[in-house]
Design a protein around this motif. Structure first.
Motif, PDB file in Angstrom:
ATOM      1  N   PHE A 292       0.825  -1.204   0.000  1.00  0.00           N
ATOM      2  CA  PHE A 292       0.000   0.000   0.000  1.00  0.00           C
ATOM      3  C   PHE A 292       0.865   1.263   0.000  1.00  0.00           C
ATOM      4  N   THR A 293       1.940   1.201   0.733  1.00  0.00           N
ATOM      5  CA  THR A 293       2.840   2.365   0.775  1.00  0.00           C
ATOM      6  C   THR A 293       3.430   2.644  -0.596  1.00  0.00           C
ATOM      7  N   MET A 294       3.859   1.555  -1.276  1.00  0.00           N
ATOM      8  CA  MET A 294       4.458   1.733  -2.610  1.00  0.00           C
ATOM      9  C   MET A 294       3.419   2.242  -3.617  1.00  0.00           C
ATOM     10  N   ILE A 295       2.164   1.781  -3.484  1.00  0.00           N
ATOM     11  CA  ILE A 295       1.127   2.219  -4.433  1.00  0.00           C
ATOM     12  C   ILE A 295       0.810   3.704  -4.247  1.00  0.00           C
ATOM     13  N   PHE A 301       3.222  11.950  -3.741  1.00  0.00           N
ATOM     14  CA  PHE A 301       4.214  12.890  -4.278  1.00  0.00           C
ATOM     15  C   PHE A 301       3.546  13.912  -5.199  1.00  0.00           C
ATOM     16  N   LEU A 302       2.679  13.397  -6.096  1.00  0.00           N
ATOM     17  CA  LEU A 302       2.027  14.309  -7.034  1.00  0.00           C
ATOM     18  C   LEU A 302       1.095  15.283  -6.325  1.00  0.00           C
ATOM     19  N   VAL A 330      -4.323   8.015 -11.982  1.00  0.00           N
ATOM     20  CA  VAL A 330      -4.781   6.655 -12.273  1.00  0.00           C
ATOM     21  C   VAL A 330      -3.726   5.876 -13.030  1.00  0.00           C
ATOM     22  N   LEU A 331      -3.100   6.535 -14.034  1.00  0.00           N
ATOM     23  CA  LEU A 331      -2.058   5.860 -14.810  1.00  0.00           C
ATOM     24  C   LEU A 331      -0.865   5.486 -13.940  1.00  0.00           C
ATOM     25  N   VAL A 332      -0.525   6.381 -13.017  1.00  0.00           N
ATOM     26  CA  VAL A 332       0.596   6.072 -12.110  1.00  0.00           C
ATOM     27  C   VAL A 332       0.265   4.864 -11.236  1.00  0.00           C
ATOM     28  N   CYS A 333      -0.966   4.812 -10.735  1.00  0.00           N
ATOM     29  CA  CYS A 333      -1.374   3.670  -9.906  1.00  0.00           C
ATOM     30  C   CYS A 333      -1.338   2.371 -10.699  1.00  0.00           C
ATOM     31  N   ILE A 334      -1.885   2.396 -11.909  1.00  0.00           N
ATOM     32  CA  ILE A 334      -1.892   1.188 -12.748  1.00  0.00           C
ATOM     33  C   ILE A 334      -0.472   0.756 -13.068  1.00  0.00           C
ATOM     34  N   GLY A 335       0.378   1.731 -13.378  1.00  0.00           N
ATOM     35  CA  GLY A 335       1.780   1.410 -13.682  1.00  0.00           C
ATOM     36  C   GLY A 335       2.479   0.792 -12.486  1.00  0.00           C
ATOM     37  N   SER A 336       2.193   1.289 -11.298  1.00  0.00           N
ATOM     38  CA  SER A 336       2.824   0.730 -10.094  1.00  0.00           C
ATOM     39  C   SER A 336       2.380  -0.714  -9.872  1.00  0.00           C
ATOM     40  N   ILE A 337       1.078  -0.982 -10.081  1.00  0.00           N
ATOM     41  CA  ILE A 337       0.572  -2.341  -9.894  1.00  0.00           C
ATOM     42  C   ILE A 337       1.183  -3.303 -10.904  1.00  0.00           C
ATOM     43  N   ILE A 338       1.269  -2.854 -12.171  1.00  0.00           N
ATOM     44  CA  ILE A 338       1.873  -3.706 -13.210  1.00  0.00           C
ATOM     45  C   ILE A 338       3.321  -4.005 -12.874  1.00  0.00           C
ATOM     46  N   TRP A 339       4.026  -2.995 -12.385  1.00  0.00           N
ATOM     47  CA  TRP A 339       5.433  -3.195 -12.056  1.00  0.00           C
ATOM     48  C   TRP A 339       5.601  -4.173 -10.887  1.00  0.00           C
ATOM     49  N   LEU A 340       4.734  -4.049  -9.847  1.00  0.00           N
ATOM     50  CA  LEU A 340       4.804  -4.954  -8.707  1.00  0.00           C
ATOM     51  C   LEU A 340       4.505  -6.392  -9.105  1.00  0.00           C
ATOM     52  N   LYS A 341       3.512  -6.570 -10.027  1.00  0.00           N
ATOM     53  CA  LYS A 341       3.197  -7.924 -10.477  1.00  0.00           C
ATOM     54  C   LYS A 341       4.324  -8.502 -11.321  1.00  0.00           C
ATOM     55  N   SER A 342       4.998  -7.663 -12.119  1.00  0.00           N
ATOM     56  CA  SER A 342       6.114  -8.157 -12.925  1.00  0.00           C
ATOM     57  C   SER A 342       7.272  -8.626 -12.042  1.00  0.00           C
ATOM     58  N   LYS A 343       7.404  -8.002 -10.873  1.00  0.00           N
ATOM     59  CA  LYS A 343       8.441  -8.410  -9.914  1.00  0.00           C
ATOM     60  C   LYS A 343       7.976  -9.552  -9.012  1.00  0.00           C
ATOM     61  N   LYS A 344       6.696  -9.987  -9.190  1.00  0.00           N
ATOM     62  CA  LYS A 344       6.083 -11.040  -8.392  1.00  0.00           C
ATOM     63  C   LYS A 344       6.055 -10.647  -6.909  1.00  0.00           C
ATOM     64  N   TRP A 345       5.821  -9.377  -6.648  1.00  0.00           N
ATOM     65  CA  TRP A 345       5.662  -8.914  -5.283  1.00  0.00           C
ATOM     66  C   TRP A 345       4.196  -8.833  -4.875  1.00  0.00           C
TER      67      TRP A 345
END
Length: 346
Positions: A292-295, A301-302, A330-345
């Motif tokens: 949640f903190t990373m998302i 920041f924005l 919204v795009l930043v949130c989606i990008g963060s989720i995609i990145w976390l899933k790609s890292k299998k976190w």
């Protein structure tokens, strides 16, 4: 015969300690025994009262409360007990022991009064001096094993002589320990089932069970050796069958000690599993909080950057600026989720 029954009107007794020794009337009456009887040799006992008289032909059992002042006075003044025995029979704090005398043996045993659904069970101490035809025992707390022995005498299945009395007392004390251990073992099985089903419980439950096991082990270890020593003593009124019974009791208590050690290891394993579950649960919570903190970190920041109330922010007066800002979040949130899933976190 209840444990609280007193016999203040006991008549003169003649018992022998190796030889015939008289017990004076005034001393016997003054002792205020909890229970006094003479074994009839057929599994029953004749209570010594105003109409009864003990003889040297059959064993006599005198059961006393060592905290009673009358008992203390009688023990200190009687001539049927060695001086060292007198001290041991009225000493409040005792450890299990066995001491051989010329006329008999002094034994101090510890037992439990098994109380269902209550841990730990109360520990009781039982002292007795036993000769070929005389048993003088003392206690302060109620002892369930002695109450069971009296019931056996009432039913006609009690001891027939002093050696049989010693064996039955030892077996009944061991039976109480067995009941206590079985209760603890069943509790451990239930705790293991709860852990397998991932139903956590307070560490106090394990603490109570562990305390009872430590008490039982501390109680059994010296008494196992006591029964071995008694079975090897060359005592005229203990025959080979009696020695074998005492040896069997010692072997049984040795099995209890092994089982207790096994149960202590099982409790240690339970604690490790519980600590593992707690650590895993804590790690999961920390992991989710980190996600949640990373998302929300980019969003924070924005919003912090664009929320600064300063002139010169781009497009601050355009009507479409707020919509574009929301799309960017919204795009930043989606990008963060995609990145976390790609890292299998996630």
């Amino acid at each position: 015969m209840s444990d609280s029954e007193l016999n203040p009107d006991t008549t003169p007794m003649m018992v022998k300690q190796a030889k015939v020794l008289p017990i004076q009337n005034s001393l016997l009456v003054g002792s205020e025994p909890i229970y006094s009887c003479q074994l009839d040799g057929n599994g029953k006992a004749v209570t010594i009262d105003a109409q009864g008289e003990a003889t040297v032909k059959k064993p006599c059992w005198l059961h006393l409360d060592f905290a009673n002042p009358a008992t203390i006075e009688w023990i200190n003044t009687t001539n049927v007990l060695p001086e060292l025995v007198k001290e041991e029979l009225i000493k409040p704090i005792q450890i299990p022991k066995e001491t051989r005398f010329d006329t008999g043996i002094l034994v101090v045993l510890k037992g439990v009064n098994f109380t269902p659904n209550s841990l730990p069970d109360p520990i009781v101490t039982f002292r007795f001096f036993i000769t070929d035809n005389l048993i003088i025992s003392t206690r302060h707390q109620q002892i369930d094993a002695i109450a069971s022995l009296k019931e056996n005498l009432d039913k006609g299945i009690g001891p027939v002589d002093v050696a049989d009395w010693l064996i039955q007392v030892s077996e009944l004390i061991s039976d109480q320990v067995n009941l206590s251990f079985d209760s603890v073992h069943n509790k451990i099985v239930k705790l293991e089932d709860d852990v397998l089903n991932q139903r956590l419980f307070s560490h106090k439950e394990i603490g109570r069970v562990r305390k009872q096991l430590y008490l039982l082990r501390r109680l059994l270890s010296p008494q196992r050796d006591i029964f071995v020593r008694i079975s090897t003593e060359r005592i005229s009124w203990i025959d080979d069958n009696d020695r074998q019974h005492l040896h069997d009791i010692s072997t049984q208590q040795n099995h209890y000690i092994s089982d207790i050690d096994s149960c202590l290891l099982r409790l240690s394993s339970l604690m490790e599993q519980i600590n593992g579950f707690l650590a895993e649960s804590t790690n999961k919570r920390i992991y989710l909080m980190t996600l949640f903190t990373m998302i929300f970190m980019p969003i924070t920041f924005l919003t912090s950057l664009l929320g600064v109330n300063l002139a010169g922010i781009p497009f601050n007066e355009a009507h479409w600026s707020f919509g574009v800002f929301v799309v960017i979040i919204v795009l930043v949130c989606i990008g963060s989720i995609i990145w976390l899933k790609s890292k299998k976190w996630m």
